[in-house]
Each structure stands twice: as C-alpha cells, then as structure tokens.
Design a protein around this motif. Structure first.
Motif, PDB file in Angstrom:
ATOM      1  N   ALA A  68       0.851  -1.572  -0.131  1.00 36.15           N
ATOM      2  CA  ALA A  68       0.238   0.073   0.256  1.00 36.15           C
ATOM      3  C   ALA A  68       1.120   1.218  -0.519  1.00 36.15           C
ATOM      4  O   ALA A  68       1.942   1.316   0.500  1.00 36.15           O
ATOM      5  CB  ALA A  68      -1.094   0.115   1.520  1.00 36.15           C
ATOM      6  N   ALA A  69      -0.004   2.784  -0.155  1.00 38.50           N
ATOM      7  CA  ALA A  69       1.090   3.638  -0.446  1.00 38.50           C
ATOM      8  C   ALA A  69       2.037   3.585   0.831  1.00 38.50           C
ATOM      9  O   ALA A  69       0.729   3.601   1.770  1.00 38.50           O
ATOM     10  CB  ALA A  69       0.035   4.714  -0.973  1.00 38.50           C
ATOM     11  N   GLY A  70       2.715   4.167   0.747  1.00 38.06           N
ATOM     12  CA  GLY A  70       4.245   4.667   1.651  1.00 38.06           C
ATOM     13  C   GLY A  70       4.315   3.242   2.875  1.00 38.06           C
ATOM     14  O   GLY A  70       4.611   3.932   3.822  1.00 38.06           O
ATOM     15  N   PHE A  71       4.709   2.404   2.452  1.00 39.32           N
ATOM     16  CA  PHE A  71       5.016   0.902   2.789  1.00 39.32           C
ATOM     17  C   PHE A  71       6.104   0.478   2.440  1.00 39.32           C
ATOM     18  O   PHE A  71       6.570  -0.673   2.568  1.00 39.32           O
ATOM     19  CB  PHE A  71       3.501   0.182   3.370  1.00 39.32           C
ATOM     20  CG  PHE A  71       2.476   0.755   4.681  1.00 39.32           C
ATOM     21  CD1 PHE A  71       2.786   0.032   5.672  1.00 39.32           C
ATOM     22  CD2 PHE A  71       1.837   1.049   3.989  1.00 39.32           C
ATOM     23  CE1 PHE A  71       2.350   1.054   6.846  1.00 39.32           C
ATOM     24  CE2 PHE A  71       0.343   1.793   4.818  1.00 39.32           C
ATOM     25  CZ  PHE A  71       1.320   1.142   6.884  1.00 39.32           C
ATOM     26  N   ALA A  72       6.422   1.487   1.109  1.00 41.26           N
ATOM     27  CA  ALA A  72       7.326   0.332   0.554  1.00 41.26           C
ATOM     28  C   ALA A  72       8.390   0.212   1.321  1.00 41.26           C
ATOM     29  O   ALA A  72       9.037  -1.283   1.883  1.00 41.26           O
ATOM     30  CB  ALA A  72       8.124   0.887  -0.905  1.00 41.26           C
ATOM     31  N   ALA A  73       9.568   0.718   2.218  1.00 44.17           N
ATOM     32  CA  ALA A  73       9.961   0.045   2.728  1.00 44.17           C
ATOM     33  C   ALA A  73      10.087  -0.586   3.813  1.00 44.17           C
ATOM     34  O   ALA A  73      10.593  -1.383   4.144  1.00 44.17           O
ATOM     35  CB  ALA A  73      10.807   2.181   3.249  1.00 44.17           C
ATOM     36  N   GLU A  74       8.734  -0.397   4.980  1.00 42.03           N
ATOM     37  CA  GLU A  74       8.542  -1.384   5.963  1.00 42.03           C
ATOM     38  C   GLU A  74       8.473  -2.743   5.123  1.00 42.03           C
ATOM     39  O   GLU A  74       9.375  -3.520   5.753  1.00 42.03           O
ATOM     40  CB  GLU A  74       7.756  -0.903   7.038  1.00 42.03           C
ATOM     41  CG  GLU A  74       7.078  -1.555   7.629  1.00 42.03           C
ATOM     42  CD  GLU A  74       6.353  -1.343   8.644  1.00 42.03           C
ATOM     43  OE1 GLU A  74       6.031  -1.183   9.562  1.00 42.03           O
ATOM     44  OE2 GLU A  74       5.745   0.330   8.251  1.00 42.03           O
ATOM     45  N   GLN A  75       8.202  -2.258   4.067  1.00 45.02           N
ATOM     46  CA  GLN A  75       7.810  -4.000   3.761  1.00 45.02           C
ATOM     47  C   GLN A  75       8.881  -4.523   3.556  1.00 45.02           C
ATOM     48  O   GLN A  75       9.476  -5.340   3.174  1.00 45.02           O
ATOM     49  CB  GLN A  75       6.925  -3.712   2.454  1.00 45.02           C
ATOM     50  CG  GLN A  75       5.894  -5.594   2.201  1.00 45.02           C
ATOM     51  CD  GLN A  75       5.724  -5.728   0.099  1.00 45.02           C
ATOM     52  OE1 GLN A  75       6.490  -5.089   0.343  1.00 45.02           O
ATOM     53  NE2 GLN A  75       4.745  -5.851   0.204  1.00 45.02           N
ATOM     54  N   ALA A 115      14.846  -1.899   0.523  1.00 41.76           N
ATOM     55  CA  ALA A 115      14.043  -0.538   1.870  1.00 41.76           C
ATOM     56  C   ALA A 115      14.687   0.972   2.243  1.00 41.76           C
ATOM     57  O   ALA A 115      14.381   2.129   1.909  1.00 41.76           O
ATOM     58  CB  ALA A 115      14.236  -1.648   3.395  1.00 41.76           C
ATOM     59  N   LEU A 116      16.213   1.465   1.803  1.00 43.02           N
ATOM     60  CA  LEU A 116      16.858   1.967   1.996  1.00 43.02           C
ATOM     61  C   LEU A 116      16.704   3.237   0.662  1.00 43.02           C
ATOM     62  O   LEU A 116      15.917   4.719   1.072  1.00 43.02           O
ATOM     63  CB  LEU A 116      18.487   1.811   2.167  1.00 43.02           C
ATOM     64  CG  LEU A 116      19.068   3.324   2.484  1.00 43.02           C
ATOM     65  CD1 LEU A 116      18.968   3.765   4.034  1.00 43.02           C
ATOM     66  CD2 LEU A 116      20.485   3.008   1.931  1.00 43.02           C
ATOM     67  N   GLU A 117      16.673   2.849  -0.501  1.00 43.99           N
ATOM     68  CA  GLU A 117      15.885   4.005  -1.510  1.00 43.99           C
ATOM     69  C   GLU A 117      14.698   4.258  -1.016  1.00 43.99           C
ATOM     70  O   GLU A 117      14.488   5.219  -2.016  1.00 43.99           O
ATOM     71  CB  GLU A 117      16.191   2.963  -2.680  1.00 43.99           C
ATOM     72  CG  GLU A 117      17.283   2.470  -2.686  1.00 43.99           C
ATOM     73  CD  GLU A 117      17.849   1.177  -4.321  1.00 43.99           C
ATOM     74  OE1 GLU A 117      16.752   0.928  -4.917  1.00 43.99           O
ATOM     75  OE2 GLU A 117      18.825   1.298  -4.429  1.00 43.99           O
ATOM     76  N   SER A 118      13.872   3.155  -0.464  1.00 43.56           N
ATOM     77  CA  SER A 118      12.471   3.392  -0.411  1.00 43.56           C
ATOM     78  C   SER A 118      12.123   4.679   0.936  1.00 43.56           C
ATOM     79  O   SER A 118      10.815   4.948   0.398  1.00 43.56           O
ATOM     80  CB  SER A 118      11.449   2.496  -0.288  1.00 43.56           C
ATOM     81  OG  SER A 118      11.288   1.667  -1.903  1.00 43.56           O
ATOM     82  N   LEU A 119      12.911   5.183   1.396  1.00 43.42           N
ATOM     83  CA  LEU A 119      12.508   5.705   2.633  1.00 43.42           C
ATOM     84  C   LEU A 119      12.316   7.461   1.793  1.00 43.42           C
ATOM     85  O   LEU A 119      13.104   7.885   0.663  1.00 43.42           O
ATOM     86  CB  LEU A 119      13.835   6.007   3.131  1.00 43.42           C
ATOM     87  CG  LEU A 119      14.313   4.716   4.008  1.00 43.42           C
ATOM     88  CD1 LEU A 119      15.090   5.318   5.014  1.00 43.42           C
ATOM     89  CD2 LEU A 119      12.503   4.453   5.359  1.00 43.42           C
ATOM     90  N   THR A 120      11.879   7.334   2.690  1.00 44.38           N
ATOM     91  CA  THR A 120      10.964   9.453   2.089  1.00 44.38           C
ATOM     92  C   THR A 120      11.048  10.347   2.922  1.00 44.38           C
ATOM     93  O   THR A 120      11.184  10.029   4.232  1.00 44.38           O
ATOM     94  CB  THR A 120       9.698   9.431   1.309  1.00 44.38           C
ATOM     95  OG1 THR A 120       8.647   8.824   1.718  1.00 44.38           O
ATOM     96  CG2 THR A 120       9.687   8.606   0.647  1.00 44.38           C
ATOM     97  N   GLY A 121      11.376  11.933   2.999  1.00 45.37           N
ATOM     98  CA  GLY A 121      11.548  12.745   3.909  1.00 45.37           C
ATOM     99  C   GLY A 121      12.729  12.788   5.210  1.00 45.37           C
ATOM    100  O   GLY A 121      14.020  11.237   4.678  1.00 45.37           O
ATOM    101  N   ASP A 122      12.070  12.215   6.196  1.00 49.04           N
ATOM    102  CA  ASP A 122      12.867  12.978   7.306  1.00 49.04           C
ATOM    103  C   ASP A 122      13.028  12.025   7.936  1.00 49.04           C
ATOM    104  O   ASP A 122      12.584  11.764   9.049  1.00 49.04           O
ATOM    105  CB  ASP A 122      13.082  14.615   7.758  1.00 49.04           C
ATOM    106  CG  ASP A 122      14.310  14.668   9.058  1.00 49.04           C
ATOM    107  OD1 ASP A 122      15.309  13.781   9.032  1.00 49.04           O
ATOM    108  OD2 ASP A 122      14.323  15.626   9.870  1.00 49.04           O
TER     109      ASP A 122
END
Length: 228
Positions: free
Chosen positions: A165-172, A196-203
């Motif tokens: 789901a949107a916003g969960f790529a890094a956690e998944q 996961a590291l590449e998918s992190l967004t924001g601070d």
C-alpha cells in the motif's frame, strides 16, 4: 341552482376519487410514516452500538495501559482481558475502527505472552475485516513477523511479496529482508534492505541509520575488506 349542482358534482368527484385512490393514499402515508420512524430507530440503534463499542475500546486501552505498568506481572491474565474486550467489540461492531484497533492490541498481547497462534488469528481477522488498505498493510507486515517467528518462512514471505500500500514500500522491504536473513538467505536479504533504504522518503535519519547498519551487517565479509 347551478352553483349548488356544481358543488354536488365536485363532492361526487371527491367521493369517486377517494374510492379509487383512498387506499393507495393511506398506504403511502403508512409506508412514509413507518419509514420515518424506522430510520430514526435505526439511527438510534446504530449510535448506541458504536457508543458501546467505544466504551469497550476505552476499557481495552485502559487494560493495555495497566498491563504495561511496572506492577503488572500477570501477562496471561492481561492477555485474556484484552482478548475478551476485543471479541466483544468484534461481535457487535466488526465494521468499526474500534474492532480493528482492538484486534491489533489483542495480537500484540498474544505475542508478548508467547501465543503466536492467537496473534496470527487476530491479524488474519484484520485482513478479512478492515476497510482501510493501510490497516491491512500493517496487519500483513505484523503477520509476516509472527509467521516467521513460528518458523513458517514461506508463508511469512508471501505476506510481504505483493505490491505494498502507498507509504509502506520501505517497511515492507525491511521486514522481507529481516525474514530472508532469519531464513539464512543473506544475499536476498541484502537486496531487500537496499530497496528499503532507497524507498525511504522524507526526514527519517534514524531509520536510515538502522537500515544502513543492517546492510553493513549482511554484506559478505570479503566485500568489506579494502582491495589490495
């Protein structure tokens, strides 16, 4: 005389119309009235149902807070209380956010007490009943960890292998990496951590540091040695 006859004719017309349509008019009034009172009754019942669910949820939150207090040492009794309150909410308001949150609390207490089967059941319930895709994604991620803890790595990976789901790529991706590493597949785990590291967004500096540490710890020892 002409006016008098006209009134009689009008009266006869009214009698004829009432005979033809009077029953229909009465039925329409009855249906409309029943619908009005039925709607109000349903609204009152719905409000009462959600208020009861809210009250049970407040009790559940209180029970969880008490269980986390230093003096609380009966984990099994705490789990039973939370589970009971969660089931009460599910039985009367399964379509509410209270039921979903209650199931998450019950799953957490089950994990803390070592009852992974109960935790799995609670999270499966969320997947089957939650309306929110975000809540379903949270349930899948937590279920994956529970299944991995039970040693069912294949089922665990299935929970975190579809499009998130949107916003969960890094956690998944991070959870998938944890499961792969736990199952001994370091190469695939490293790929997952990097994604996961590449998918992190924001601070999210702290999460970046954690993921980088997992990447460094997963890399083969030879890849960390400087070349001659």
């Amino acid at each position: 005389m002409s006016d008098h006859l006209t009134e009689e004719e009008q009266l006869e017309n009214l009698k004829r119309l009432w005979k033809e349509y009077g029953t229909t008019v009465i039925a329409s009034v009855v249906v409309a009235t029943a619908g009005y009172f039925g709607w109000n009754y349903w609204q009152d019942a719905e409000q009462q149902r959600l208020e009861n669910a809210s009250n049970r949820y407040e009790e559940l939150v209180t029970a969880v807070g008490s269980a986390n207090a230093p003096q609380a040492d009966d984990a099994e009794a705490s789990k039973a209380t939370v589970s009971h309150l969660s089931e009460q909410i599910k039985s009367t308001a399964s379509d509410s956010a209270y039921a979903v949150q209650g199931a998450f609390f019950a799953a957490k207490k089950a994990v803390e007490s070592g009852d992974l089967t109960a935790a799995e059941g609670e999270l499966q319930w969320v997947l089957a009943n939650a309306d929110s895709e975000a809540m379903k994604e949270v349930a899948r991620i937590r279920l994956a960890r529970v299944l991995a803890a039970k040693g069912d790595f294949s089922a665990a990976l299935n929970q975190v292998s579809s499009e998130p789901a949107a916003g969960f790529a890094a956690e998944q991706a991070e959870v998938r990496g944890d499961i792969l590493r736990q199952n001994g597949d370091s190469a695939a785990a490293l790929t997952a951590y990097e994604k996961a590291l590449e998918s992190l967004t924001g601070d999210q500096q702290q999460r970046r540091m954690v993921l980088q540490m997992k990447i460094d710890n997963t890399k083969p020892a030879s890849s960390e040695e400087p070349s001659a």
